[in-house]
Design a protein around this motif. Sequence first.
Motif, short mmCIF file in Angstrom:
data_model
loop_
_atom_site.label_atom_id
_atom_site.label_comp_id
_atom_site.label_asym_id
_atom_site.label_seq_id
_atom_site.Cartn_x
_atom_site.Cartn_y
_atom_site.Cartn_z
N ILE A 26 3.29 -5.34 7.54
CA ILE A 26 4.48 -4.70 8.10
C ILE A 26 4.60 -3.30 7.51
N LYS A 27 4.58 -2.31 8.39
CA LYS A 27 4.70 -0.93 7.91
C LYS A 27 6.18 -0.59 7.76
N LEU A 28 6.52 -0.06 6.60
CA LEU A 28 7.93 0.28 6.35
C LEU A 28 8.18 1.75 6.66
N GLU A 29 9.45 2.04 6.98
CA GLU A 29 9.81 3.43 7.29
C GLU A 29 10.21 4.16 6.02
N ASP A 30 9.97 5.46 6.00
CA ASP A 30 10.39 6.27 4.85
C ASP A 30 11.88 6.09 4.58
N ASP A 83 0.85 -1.19 0.00
CA ASP A 83 0.00 0.00 0.00
C ASP A 83 0.89 1.24 0.00
N LYS A 84 0.85 1.98 -1.13
CA LYS A 84 1.78 3.11 -1.27
C LYS A 84 1.50 4.22 -0.27
N GLU A 85 0.21 4.40 0.02
CA GLU A 85 -0.16 5.49 0.94
C GLU A 85 0.48 5.30 2.31
N THR A 86 0.29 4.10 2.85
CA THR A 86 0.75 3.85 4.22
C THR A 86 2.12 3.17 4.24
N LYS A 87 2.67 2.90 3.08
CA LYS A 87 3.95 2.15 2.96
C LYS A 87 3.90 0.84 3.77
N THR A 88 2.77 0.13 3.58
CA THR A 88 2.61 -1.12 4.32
C THR A 88 2.63 -2.32 3.37
N VAL A 89 3.44 -3.29 3.74
CA VAL A 89 3.52 -4.54 2.99
C VAL A 89 2.59 -5.54 3.65
N SER A 90 1.86 -6.31 2.85
CA SER A 90 1.14 -7.42 3.47
C SER A 90 1.41 -8.68 2.65
#
Length: 730
Positions: free
Chosen positions: A687-691, A629-636
């Motif tokens: 998993i939310k990734l950091e900028d 998810d590009k908005e939240t930078k979350t991988v699932s």
Amino acid sequence: MIDELISKMTLEQKAAQMIQVPVAMVGMEKAKEWARKGVGSFLHVLGDDARELQRIAVEQSELKIPVVFGIDAIHGHCLNRNATIFPSQLAMASSWDRDLVRRVGHATAAEVATDGLHWTFSPVLCLGRDARWGRINETFGEDKYLAGELGASIIKGYQGDDLSADDSVLACAKHFIAYGEATGARDAYDTEVTYRKIKDEFLPPFKKAVEAGCATFMTAYGSVDGTPFTIDRKTLHNILREELKFDGFLITDWDNVNALIRRQRVCDNIGDASALAAKAGNDMIMCSTEFYEGIIEQVRSGKIEEKYLDEAVRHILTIKLRMGLFEKPDKKGVPGSIGCEAHRKTSLEAARKSITVLKNDGILPVNKKNIRRIAVIGPNADDIRAQYGDWTYFTHPVPGRFTEPQRPYVTLLEGIKESLKDSDIEVAYAYGCSVNGRGYYKGDYPDTGAFMEQVYQDNSHDNDGSKEMPYINEAAEIAKKADLIILALGDNYNQAGEYNDRADLNLSGMQEALVRILSTMKIPIITVLISSKPLAIPQIVNWSDAVVCAFNGGMYGGQAASEAIFGDFNPQGRLPISFPVMTGQVPVYYNQFPGWHEGRYVDCPKEPLFAFGEGLSYTWYEYSNLKFDKETKTVSVDVSNKGSVKGVETVQVYIDDVVSSVMTAVKNLAGFDKVELEPGQTKTVSIKLEDDSFSVVLPDETRVIEPGEFVIMAGHSSKDEDLIKLSVEL
Ligand code: BGC
């Protein structure tokens, strides 16, 4: 209050406040003089001696400023032999378990505080990228993201939410910076780094340390482009204070100020060395007590303004205030916590979670029904010193304290006997050979002198293997009669730590010869690696049906390895560091830049023996449905347990920044999480990734995210074949 106090301080009192005196080196009488003079800190003193020095400081020094006591509680409060000894930092990193590491930090803090001390020189946040380095065992491994996550966790554990709490101690992020990059992995040598590289590769874990509230930092021994870090204001002030916004105090490493004269040779007198160190931004000076006269003389002669001292003292006193030291100079700690059952339970949990299975031809978990006699063989099967590794009361004895092994602990041999106590299986044991290639010595060390003599002897490089043959023969005799051989190989404490780098990562002494002989018997072999570091053991892996890596597992390392072998739990460790095939292949860390000519040697494969993130379990996992998810930078990603037993998988997420204006690694770890799965169960892991994980550091040293293609990867290890991939445009 701080301003008022500083305004009352004389130049001498400020200089004294900036000094940390090593009690083990100067002795109690000298230490008492320093306490009366208003010294800032002592290190390497425990219990009643510490309390006595504190009493002198608060009763007999003019300003009555309490002292802060530091200790190297590196994997537990290990210089106190009654304390709980946890697995080494490297072993713990194999757990990839943030919460566990935080709890280890918390337990350690309680024990340190109970000994009247306030501060541990931990964690090491340097990267362990060259296994020859003696201090690899002190790192969280080779990866900056993993080191940052686990570093922040242990810092939170040490410090808690309130520095004045009875069970909290100051953490110390060290060594700032790039200490692990010493040329040729020779401890404390020059460092071949640039500021851009520092910011890109070595700063991230330290940034997380600051964000976690780490109260102190320690300067590194190395240098950047010829300037020792000790006098590099750009690193110690511009980067640490201005960019990272560090608000604690910075201590030098051991004798760094004198080293400017004696080792690094950038000045020829203590006055200049002291002024340079103070101007660069060091607040406290470890061990170089000559700084006291040096800095006073420099201020008096107008070579340095007193404001540098004011600033340093302000940093120190602010932390002392936040610790509540002025009201409570003696840390109460948690009475009864030193070596208590709850902490020992955490140590066992940490040991279990750090066990990493590297090879399994199907023999693991061992089915007790198929076995009648087990031969347990090897120098590390029953040697608690090897199991503990560096930074314990064996390696760093505090004068006047005992150094003989203190129960409770469980070696591998003892663990195996315990695992089999209700069965008819016979256990036979043979020592085999020593890791040092020398005659076996199993003495007790009643005092420090005899102990040091032994360390000295063990450190000499006499590899006369012929002395070992009687032991190998005995081992072969025992092995012949067994239907399973469990080998315990590796290194010992005198092959790890400061001064103890290795040019050769093969198994030392006659260990390989021992396995070669045993491997001819066609009896299944399980090898347990009890070592401070990855070793180059391709032959051992070939000759073994299973390989289990325990590193330095702490007081219950032997129990955990045995339980893993007999299937009492399903191992979940993942390597925080790559294993080389041979020494000449190092550095072999996974996140290198792509090379032109395939990056391989003509006489060695390109791939490591075992890669970062690898580790088997008694089940296996399948990955599917990778999304981003590009908005939240979350991988699932969906993870399924495909085997027949419950397991815990460490889901690893990597990123490849495909095109950028500076070169980037082939992939970098950007996130991980642990998930428990029943047989047949599937879970979606997010998993939310950091900028920062998408960014690069440009030649002008700024960090930016450059738009374009990124490949997101998720899976079981850093190896390409273990990862599923997704290309995204950002
Ligand atoms: C080490 C530090 C340690 C200090 C105090 C130094 O030699 O590099 O990591 O904290 O000694 O023992």
